[in-house]
Write a protein that holds these residues in place. Structure first.
Motif, PDB file in Angstrom:
ATOM      1  N   GLN A 105     -19.690  29.637   1.434  1.00  0.00           N
ATOM      2  CA  GLN A 105     -21.125  29.602   1.808  1.00  0.00           C
ATOM      3  C   GLN A 105     -21.395  30.066   3.354  1.00  0.00           C
ATOM      4  OE1 GLN A 105     -21.241  25.424   1.016  1.00  0.00           O
ATOM      5  NE2 GLN A 105     -21.950  25.116   2.889  1.00  0.00           N
ATOM      6  N   PHE A 106     -20.035  29.956   3.945  1.00  0.00           N
ATOM      7  CA  PHE A 106     -20.154  30.318   5.460  1.00  0.00           C
ATOM      8  C   PHE A 106     -19.799  31.836   5.606  1.00  0.00           C
ATOM      9  CE2 PHE A 106     -18.680  25.767   5.441  1.00  0.00           C
ATOM     10  CZ  PHE A 106     -19.917  25.108   6.047  1.00  0.00           C
ATOM     11  N   GLY A 107     -19.324  32.518   4.576  1.00  0.00           N
ATOM     12  CA  GLY A 107     -18.873  34.090   4.598  1.00  0.00           C
ATOM     13  C   GLY A 107     -17.576  34.208   3.924  1.00  0.00           C
ATOM     14  N   TRP A 108     -16.818  35.396   4.376  1.00  0.00           N
ATOM     15  CA  TRP A 108     -15.610  35.689   3.836  1.00  0.00           C
ATOM     16  C   TRP A 108     -14.427  35.448   4.733  1.00  0.00           C
ATOM     17  CZ3 TRP A 108     -15.368  38.198  -1.163  1.00  0.00           C
ATOM     18  CH2 TRP A 108     -16.686  38.278  -1.343  1.00  0.00           C
ATOM     19  N   HIS A 109     -13.512  35.049   4.108  1.00  0.00           N
ATOM     20  CA  HIS A 109     -12.366  34.474   4.896  1.00  0.00           C
ATOM     21  C   HIS A 109     -11.070  35.318   4.396  1.00  0.00           C
ATOM     22  CE1 HIS A 109     -14.378  30.554   5.622  1.00  0.00           C
ATOM     23  NE2 HIS A 109     -14.991  30.895   4.272  1.00  0.00           N
ATOM     24  N   ILE A 110     -10.342  35.508   5.368  1.00  0.00           N
ATOM     25  CA  ILE A 110      -8.716  35.854   5.086  1.00  0.00           C
ATOM     26  C   ILE A 110      -7.945  34.602   5.570  1.00  0.00           C
ATOM     27  CG2 ILE A 110      -6.851  37.430   5.625  1.00  0.00           C
ATOM     28  CD1 ILE A 110      -8.982  38.806   4.014  1.00  0.00           C
ATOM     29  N   ILE A 111      -7.167  34.272   4.527  1.00  0.00           N
ATOM     30  CA  ILE A 111      -6.416  33.042   4.890  1.00  0.00           C
ATOM     31  C   ILE A 111      -4.795  33.237   4.918  1.00  0.00           C
ATOM     32  CG2 ILE A 111      -5.933  30.659   3.982  1.00  0.00           C
ATOM     33  CD1 ILE A 111      -8.319  30.964   2.484  1.00  0.00           C
ATOM     34  N   LYS A 112      -3.968  32.638   5.874  1.00  0.00           N
ATOM     35  CA  LYS A 112      -2.453  32.531   5.859  1.00  0.00           C
ATOM     36  C   LYS A 112      -2.152  31.283   5.865  1.00  0.00           C
ATOM     37  CE  LYS A 112       1.149  34.238   8.535  1.00  0.00           C
ATOM     38  NZ  LYS A 112       1.622  34.657   9.667  1.00  0.00           N
ATOM     39  N   VAL A 113      -1.143  30.955   5.008  1.00  0.00           N
ATOM     40  CA  VAL A 113      -0.355  29.712   5.140  1.00  0.00           C
ATOM     41  C   VAL A 113       0.892  29.608   5.848  1.00  0.00           C
ATOM     42  CG1 VAL A 113       0.870  28.205   3.518  1.00  0.00           C
ATOM     43  CG2 VAL A 113      -1.243  28.951   2.579  1.00  0.00           C
ATOM     44  N   GLU A 114       0.776  28.729   6.712  1.00  0.00           N
ATOM     45  CA  GLU A 114       1.829  28.741   7.634  1.00  0.00           C
ATOM     46  C   GLU A 114       3.055  27.906   7.192  1.00  0.00           C
ATOM     47  OE1 GLU A 114       2.131  30.536  10.317  1.00  0.00           O
ATOM     48  OE2 GLU A 114       0.260  31.035  11.161  1.00  0.00           O
ATOM     49  N   LYS A 133       0.829  -1.296   0.057  1.00  0.00           N
ATOM     50  CA  LYS A 133       0.126  -0.027   0.150  1.00  0.00           C
ATOM     51  C   LYS A 133       0.958   1.351   0.068  1.00  0.00           C
ATOM     52  CE  LYS A 133      -4.298  -1.650   0.404  1.00  0.00           C
ATOM     53  NZ  LYS A 133      -5.291  -1.626  -0.538  1.00  0.00           N
ATOM     54  N   VAL A 134       2.173   1.293   0.776  1.00  0.00           N
ATOM     55  CA  VAL A 134       2.727   2.345   0.913  1.00  0.00           C
ATOM     56  C   VAL A 134       3.521   2.642  -0.298  1.00  0.00           C
ATOM     57  CG1 VAL A 134       4.871   3.341   2.106  1.00  0.00           C
ATOM     58  CG2 VAL A 134       2.977   2.452   3.243  1.00  0.00           C
ATOM     59  N   ALA A 135       3.921   1.619  -1.071  1.00  0.00           N
ATOM     60  CA  ALA A 135       4.645   1.654  -2.282  1.00  0.00           C
ATOM     61  C   ALA A 135       3.803   2.267  -3.352  1.00  0.00           C
ATOM     62  CB  ALA A 135       5.082   0.290  -2.671  1.00  0.00           C
ATOM     63  N   ALA A 136       2.577   2.023  -3.314  1.00  0.00           N
ATOM     64  CA  ALA A 136       1.394   2.686  -4.212  1.00  0.00           C
ATOM     65  C   ALA A 136       1.285   3.936  -3.879  1.00  0.00           C
ATOM     66  CB  ALA A 136       0.247   1.425  -4.311  1.00  0.00           C
ATOM     67  N   MET A 137       1.400   4.554  -2.882  1.00  0.00           N
ATOM     68  CA  MET A 137       0.922   5.942  -2.498  1.00  0.00           C
ATOM     69  C   MET A 137       1.753   6.978  -3.068  1.00  0.00           C
ATOM     70  SD  MET A 137       0.118   5.668   1.661  1.00  0.00           S
ATOM     71  CE  MET A 137      -1.146   4.768   2.273  1.00  0.00           C
ATOM     72  N   LYS A 138       1.072   7.954  -3.807  1.00  0.00           N
ATOM     73  CA  LYS A 138       1.812   9.137  -4.428  1.00  0.00           C
ATOM     74  C   LYS A 138       1.708  10.146  -3.361  1.00  0.00           C
ATOM     75  CE  LYS A 138      -0.323   8.090  -8.927  1.00  0.00           C
ATOM     76  NZ  LYS A 138      -1.130   8.539 -10.048  1.00  0.00           N
ATOM     77  N   PRO A 139       2.752  10.891  -3.378  1.00  0.00           N
ATOM     78  CA  PRO A 139       3.063  11.978  -2.546  1.00  0.00           C
ATOM     79  C   PRO A 139       1.909  12.874  -2.565  1.00  0.00           C
ATOM     80  CG  PRO A 139       5.188  11.349  -3.758  1.00  0.00           C
ATOM     81  CD  PRO A 139       3.976  10.541  -4.398  1.00  0.00           C
ATOM     82  N   GLU A 140       1.399  13.380  -1.491  1.00  0.00           N
ATOM     83  CA  GLU A 140       0.494  14.707  -1.529  1.00  0.00           C
ATOM     84  C   GLU A 140       0.776  15.613  -0.540  1.00  0.00           C
ATOM     85  OE1 GLU A 140      -3.651  13.332  -0.486  1.00  0.00           O
ATOM     86  OE2 GLU A 140      -3.138  11.108  -1.511  1.00  0.00           O
ATOM     87  N   GLU A 141       0.464  16.901  -1.307  1.00  0.00           N
ATOM     88  CA  GLU A 141       0.733  18.264  -0.478  1.00  0.00           C
ATOM     89  C   GLU A 141      -0.376  18.509   0.780  1.00  0.00           C
ATOM     90  OE1 GLU A 141       2.083  22.637  -1.612  1.00  0.00           O
ATOM     91  OE2 GLU A 141       0.601  21.776  -2.716  1.00  0.00           O
ATOM     92  N   GLU A 142       0.174  18.692   1.724  1.00  0.00           N
ATOM     93  CA  GLU A 142      -0.459  19.266   2.763  1.00  0.00           C
ATOM     94  C   GLU A 142      -0.061  20.638   3.197  1.00  0.00           C
ATOM     95  OE1 GLU A 142      -2.051  15.843   5.744  1.00  0.00           O
ATOM     96  OE2 GLU A 142      -0.096  16.545   6.303  1.00  0.00           O
ATOM     97  N   ILE A 143      -1.077  21.564   3.687  1.00  0.00           N
ATOM     98  CA  ILE A 143      -0.817  22.758   4.262  1.00  0.00           C
ATOM     99  C   ILE A 143      -1.338  22.933   5.426  1.00  0.00           C
ATOM    100  CG2 ILE A 143      -1.579  25.236   3.948  1.00  0.00           C
ATOM    101  CD1 ILE A 143      -1.474  24.684   0.734  1.00  0.00           C
ATOM    102  N   HIS A 144      -0.612  23.652   6.279  1.00  0.00           N
ATOM    103  CA  HIS A 144      -0.954  24.363   7.577  1.00  0.00           C
ATOM    104  C   HIS A 144      -1.561  25.701   7.401  1.00  0.00           C
ATOM    105  CE1 HIS A 144       0.158  25.525  12.012  1.00  0.00           C
ATOM    106  NE2 HIS A 144      -1.271  25.441  11.827  1.00  0.00           N
TER     107      HIS A 144
END
Length: 295
Positions: free
Chosen positions: A211-220, A126-137
């Motif tokens: 749909q929840f409103g307006w967001h200001i986002i910061k990538v850590e 399973k691990v060998a078949a997994m493709k790298p995926e990006e995550e964001i904090h």
């Protein structure tokens, strides 16, 4: 779960949580002079352990002891009431003896027949078949209007602390200081996700509407999602392999048995289910012939 065989399998699988033979068997409590040992808790876990799986270990042990105490108190009361004799009691003993034997067979021939090495092979594949995926904090500040979002954006451009402003202004109480932790694609609303994954580390977004409103986002921070370790997923893989082994074992036992259902209503229900492919019929040659592929 539609078939009667699967229902039996699941009942056996859930009830028969691991039981470990103990060289030492300490007394954990006494009830009216009767010792309650660790092995009593272990056996109780085979009966009710699945219901306690979401509790912390200490709470599970306490609940198991309470269960055993209640059993002992009611058992003593039953003896005093002379309920430990007669045909009904003998029939009950016979049933629970069969159940205990089933559990012992399951432990030896099913659970202990699934080696950890087999689980490790599945993990490696399973691990060998997994493709790298990006995550964001990321962090965000949620407000009701675009005007509010633009005002917050200006404050942040002037150097105000994002977490402090989030605590003051954000309408998302679940995110302390606006902190959303790490997440990957497909976990957030599309407009929010698209805006977030376009940002660089430390960068703050323009107002983003969802749909929840307006967001200001910061990538850590950005990172490649870490792969799960074998220890993190071993129990899940072993459980799946154990269930497969249990199904195979139960099929072999069923196919080798002579089963003659006497109750006409149950017999007809089983035959109808076999025709629909939902359950095996009695394993007489003429009844089982048409449903072999469903096992």
């Amino acid at each position: 779960m539609k078939t009667w065989r699967t229902l039996l399998l699941v009942a056996a699988f859930i009830a028969c949580v691991p039981f470990t033979a103990r060289a030492d068997d300490p007394v954990v409590a006494t009830i009216n002079g009767v010792d309650i040992k660790q092995s009593d808790l272990d056996f109780a876990a085979t009966e009710v352990g699945a219901q306690l799986a979401n509790f912390p270990p200490d709470d599970r042990r306490r609940m198991l002891l309470q269960f055993v105490i209640e059993n002992e108190l009611m058992a003593e009361a039953a003896v005093k009431a002379s309920l430990d004799s007669g045909q009904s009691f003998e029939d009950r003993l016979k049933y629970h003896r069969r159940r205990a034997l089933r559990d012992a067979y399951f432990e030896k021939n099913v659970r202990n027949a699934v080696p950890e090495e087999e689980a490790k092979k599945i993990y490696d594949a399973k691990v060998a078949a997994m493709k790298p995926e990006e995550e964001i904090h990321a962090r965000h500040i949620l407000v009701a209007t675009e005007a509010e979002a633009k005002e917050i954006q200006e404050r942040l451009k002037k150097g105000e602390d994002f977490a402090t402003v989030a605590k003051e202004k954000s309408k998302d109480p679940s995110a302390e200081g606006g902190d959303l932790g790490f997440f990957g694609r497909g976990q957030m609303l599309k407009p929010f996700e698209d805006a977030t994954f376009q940002l660089k580390e430390g960068e703050i977004s323009n107002p983003v509407q969802t749909q929840f409103g307006w967001h200001i986002i910061k990538v850590e921070e950005k990172r490649t999602r870490p792969l799960p370790t074998f220890d993190q997923v071993k129990d899940t893989i072993v459980s799946q392999l154990t269930q497969q082994k249990a199904k195979q074992t139960l099929k072999e036992l069923h196919d080798a048995a002579k089963i003659d259902v006497k109750d006409p209503e149950i017999k007809k229900s089983m035959q109808d289910a076999a025709v629909r492919g939902e359950a095996p019929a009695e394993n007489e040659p003429e009844a089982a012939e048409g449903v072999e592929d469903n096992h």
